[in-house]
Design a protein around this motif. Structure first.
Motif, short mmCIF file in Angstrom:
data_model
loop_
_atom_site.label_atom_id
_atom_site.label_comp_id
_atom_site.label_asym_id
_atom_site.label_seq_id
_atom_site.Cartn_x
_atom_site.Cartn_y
_atom_site.Cartn_z
N ILE A 1 0.83 -1.20 0.00
CA ILE A 1 0.00 0.00 0.00
C ILE A 1 0.87 1.25 0.00
CG2 ILE A 1 -1.63 1.37 1.36
CD1 ILE A 1 -2.89 -1.22 2.30
N VAL B 1 -3.51 2.58 5.38
CA VAL B 1 -4.42 1.61 4.74
C VAL B 1 -5.70 2.30 4.28
CG1 VAL B 1 -5.75 -0.50 5.07
CG2 VAL B 1 -3.47 -0.30 6.07
N VAL B 2 -6.27 3.12 5.15
CA VAL B 2 -7.54 3.78 4.84
C VAL B 2 -7.41 4.74 3.66
CG1 VAL B 2 -9.27 5.39 5.74
CG2 VAL B 2 -8.46 3.51 7.17
N GLU C 1 -3.43 3.15 -1.48
CA GLU C 1 -3.85 2.22 -2.55
C GLU C 1 -2.98 0.97 -2.50
OE1 GLU C 1 -3.81 1.59 -7.40
OE2 GLU C 1 -2.49 3.06 -6.42
N ASN C 2 -3.63 -0.20 -2.58
CA ASN C 2 -2.92 -1.45 -2.71
C ASN C 2 -2.50 -1.62 -4.17
OD1 ASN C 2 -1.90 -4.05 -2.46
ND2 ASN C 2 -3.92 -5.01 -2.59
N SER D 1 -5.77 -8.63 1.49
CA SER D 1 -6.09 -7.21 1.34
C SER D 1 -7.44 -6.89 1.97
CB SER D 1 -6.10 -6.83 -0.14
OG SER D 1 -6.48 -5.47 -0.30
N HIS E 1 -7.91 -4.33 5.14
CA HIS E 1 -8.77 -3.16 5.03
C HIS E 1 -9.90 -3.20 6.04
CE1 HIS E 1 -6.68 -2.18 1.26
NE2 HIS E 1 -7.20 -0.97 1.40
N HIS F 1 -10.21 -0.26 8.83
CA HIS F 1 -11.43 0.56 8.86
C HIS F 1 -12.16 0.41 10.19
CE1 HIS F 1 -11.76 2.40 4.84
NE2 HIS F 1 -11.05 1.37 4.43
#
Length: 253
Positions: free
Chosen positions: A30, A100-101, A104-105, A113, A117, A121
């Motif tokens: 990410i 992560v939030v 971009e992966n 993934s 996420h 979140h």
């Protein structure tokens, strides 16, 4: 020194090549930080979070890829959870979660993934721990005494040093008291500006005034401190006590 601001696509390509060549076992990669938020400059680092199925221990590396500095954070799901939930969250700051939030992966999406996420979140949505009474009293007292030091100061250098500390304490308290995640450095300003632009503007203006017009800066800090402290009980001096733990004593005589 180059002054050209690289595009996100160019940075993404560098990151993809780095992962493919040196970390082929990564299951998630990410890109976060300035490139994820569109705030990059000509010299911005690439913040890169790698997730593996398993690592013996999490690690952090600073390296250079194709002339660009990379800040790399390596985890598996268990170490990521520990760092975010047990190390970062109690302090009200979750930089890995933000990566992560907001990021971009750049690898193919899959179960790892999705799990990462979902976890990030969930931590983000839960918000930071509520400030308990003792923590809140400590913060109110520290801000009140620092404000007194600032208002009483006639030395510009000393005043600016206190003002910088006050800025951080006030911004952090305002966010935490509202149940919002805080941050460090530039991220503290960004979090505050996103949550309460008026207070962010007041704090920024007060700090600038201390450097350019000390009396005006002192008055500005009094005003913004009053605004931040009022919802949590106001200033605190008389009546504040802080007992030390009973075991804090030396065996030496």
């Amino acid at each position: 020194m180059t002054t050209t601001i690289p595009t996100y696509d160019a940075i993404r390509a560098i990151a993809v090549r780095l992962v493919q060549e040196h970390y082929p076992s990564a299951v998630v990669a990410i890109i976060g930080g300035s490139f994820a938020s569109g705030r990059q400059t000509a010299s911005s680092d690439i913040d890169l979070l790698l997730l593996f199925d398993h690592v013996d221990c999490a690690w952090r590396d600073t390296l250079v890829a194709e002339g660009r500095t990379v800040e790399l954070f390596a985890h598996d799901l268990a170490t990521f959870t520990y760092f975010c939930a047990d190390i970062d969250a109690p302090d009200g700051k979750v930089p890995l979660v933000r990566m992560v939030v907001e990021g971009e992966n750049i690898l193919a999406a899959g179960e790892p993934s999705a799990r990462l996420h979902a976890l990030a979140h969930a931590i983000d949505a839960a918000g930071p721990p509520v400030l308990d009474v003792e923590n809140l009293q400590r913060r109110r007292y520290a801000i009140t005494t620092a404000l007194e030091d600032l208002v009483d100061s006639t030395q510009p250098g000393e005043a600016l040093a206190v003002a910088c500390q006050l800025y951080e304490w006030l911004a952090d308290l305002h966010l935490r008291a509202a149940g919002q995640w805080s941050g460090s450095g530039k991220h503290l300003f960004r979090r505050l500006q996103a949550w309460d632009a008026a207070i962010a503007t007041q704090l920024d203006g007060a700090l600038r005034l201390v450097a350019s017009d000390l009396p005006a800066g002192q008055q500005a800090f009094e005003q913004v401190s009053a605004a931040v402290l009022a919802p949590v009980g106001g200033p605190l001096l008389a009546g504040f006590t802080l007992p030390a733990p009973a075991h804090w004593r030396s065996e030496r005589e």
